[in-house]
Write a protein that holds these residues in place. Structure first.
Motif, PDB file in Angstrom:
ATOM      1  N   THR A  35       6.166   1.000   2.045  1.00  0.00           N
ATOM      2  CA  THR A  35       5.316   0.078   1.296  1.00  0.00           C
ATOM      3  C   THR A  35       4.597  -0.884   2.231  1.00  0.00           C
ATOM      4  N   THR A  36       5.320  -1.393   3.218  1.00  0.00           N
ATOM      5  CA  THR A  36       4.728  -2.323   4.180  1.00  0.00           C
ATOM      6  C   THR A  36       3.617  -1.646   4.976  1.00  0.00           C
ATOM      7  N   LEU A  37       3.853  -0.437   5.449  1.00  0.00           N
ATOM      8  CA  LEU A  37       2.837   0.287   6.218  1.00  0.00           C
ATOM      9  C   LEU A  37       1.613   0.604   5.364  1.00  0.00           C
ATOM     10  N   ARG A  38       1.820   0.965   4.095  1.00  0.00           N
ATOM     11  CA  ARG A  38       0.709   1.268   3.205  1.00  0.00           C
ATOM     12  C   ARG A  38      -0.153   0.026   2.967  1.00  0.00           C
ATOM     13  N   GLU A  39       0.498  -1.126   2.731  1.00  0.00           N
ATOM     14  CA  GLU A  39      -0.252  -2.363   2.523  1.00  0.00           C
ATOM     15  C   GLU A  39      -1.016  -2.768   3.784  1.00  0.00           C
ATOM     16  N   PHE A  40      -0.403  -2.596   4.942  1.00  0.00           N
ATOM     17  CA  PHE A  40      -1.084  -2.911   6.202  1.00  0.00           C
ATOM     18  C   PHE A  40      -2.294  -2.012   6.399  1.00  0.00           C
ATOM     19  N   LYS A  41      -2.153  -0.735   6.101  1.00  0.00           N
ATOM     20  CA  LYS A  41      -3.258   0.209   6.245  1.00  0.00           C
ATOM     21  C   LYS A  41      -4.405  -0.159   5.304  1.00  0.00           C
ATOM     22  N   ASN A  42      -4.082  -0.476   4.059  1.00  0.00           N
ATOM     23  CA  ASN A  42      -5.122  -0.849   3.109  1.00  0.00           C
ATOM     24  C   ASN A  42      -5.826  -2.137   3.528  1.00  0.00           C
ATOM     25  N   ALA A  43      -5.068  -3.108   3.993  1.00  0.00           N
ATOM     26  CA  ALA A  43      -5.668  -4.368   4.426  1.00  0.00           C
ATOM     27  C   ALA A  43      -6.564  -4.162   5.637  1.00  0.00           C
ATOM     28  N   SER A  44      -6.133  -3.344   6.586  1.00  0.00           N
ATOM     29  CA  SER A  44      -6.959  -3.108   7.775  1.00  0.00           C
ATOM     30  C   SER A  44      -8.222  -2.329   7.414  1.00  0.00           C
ATOM     31  N   GLN A  45      -8.142  -1.411   6.456  1.00  0.00           N
ATOM     32  CA  GLN A  45      -9.340  -0.694   6.020  1.00  0.00           C
ATOM     33  C   GLN A  45     -10.303  -1.630   5.303  1.00  0.00           C
ATOM     34  N   ASP A  46      -9.779  -2.561   4.512  1.00  0.00           N
ATOM     35  CA  ASP A  46     -10.631  -3.536   3.835  1.00  0.00           C
ATOM     36  C   ASP A  46     -11.368  -4.398   4.847  1.00  0.00           C
TER      37      ASP A  46
END
Length: 56
Positions: A35-46
């Motif tokens: 979950t943490t990695l997914r949120e980090f990936k989404n935030a970095s893509q944003d």
């Protein structure tokens, strides 16, 4: 950094994690990490997709 670990090293890490955390706690830790990695990936893509607005 971790390119020299190999398969025996991974097995050793998994065994150490089983000893430290126990088999019942590992799925919870894996889910939280995913979950943490997914949120980090989404935030970095944003951040990468944000385009500066032109002044008119």
């Amino acid at each position: 950094m971790f390119s020299n670990i190999g398969f025996p090293g991974v097995i050793l890490i998994v065994i150490a994690a089983l000893i430290v955390f126990g088999p019942n706690k590992l799925p919870e830790i894996g889910k939280a990490l995913g979950t943490t990695l997914r949120e980090f990936k989404n935030a970095s893509q944003d951040i990468m997709n944000d385009k500066p607005k032109k002044k008119q």
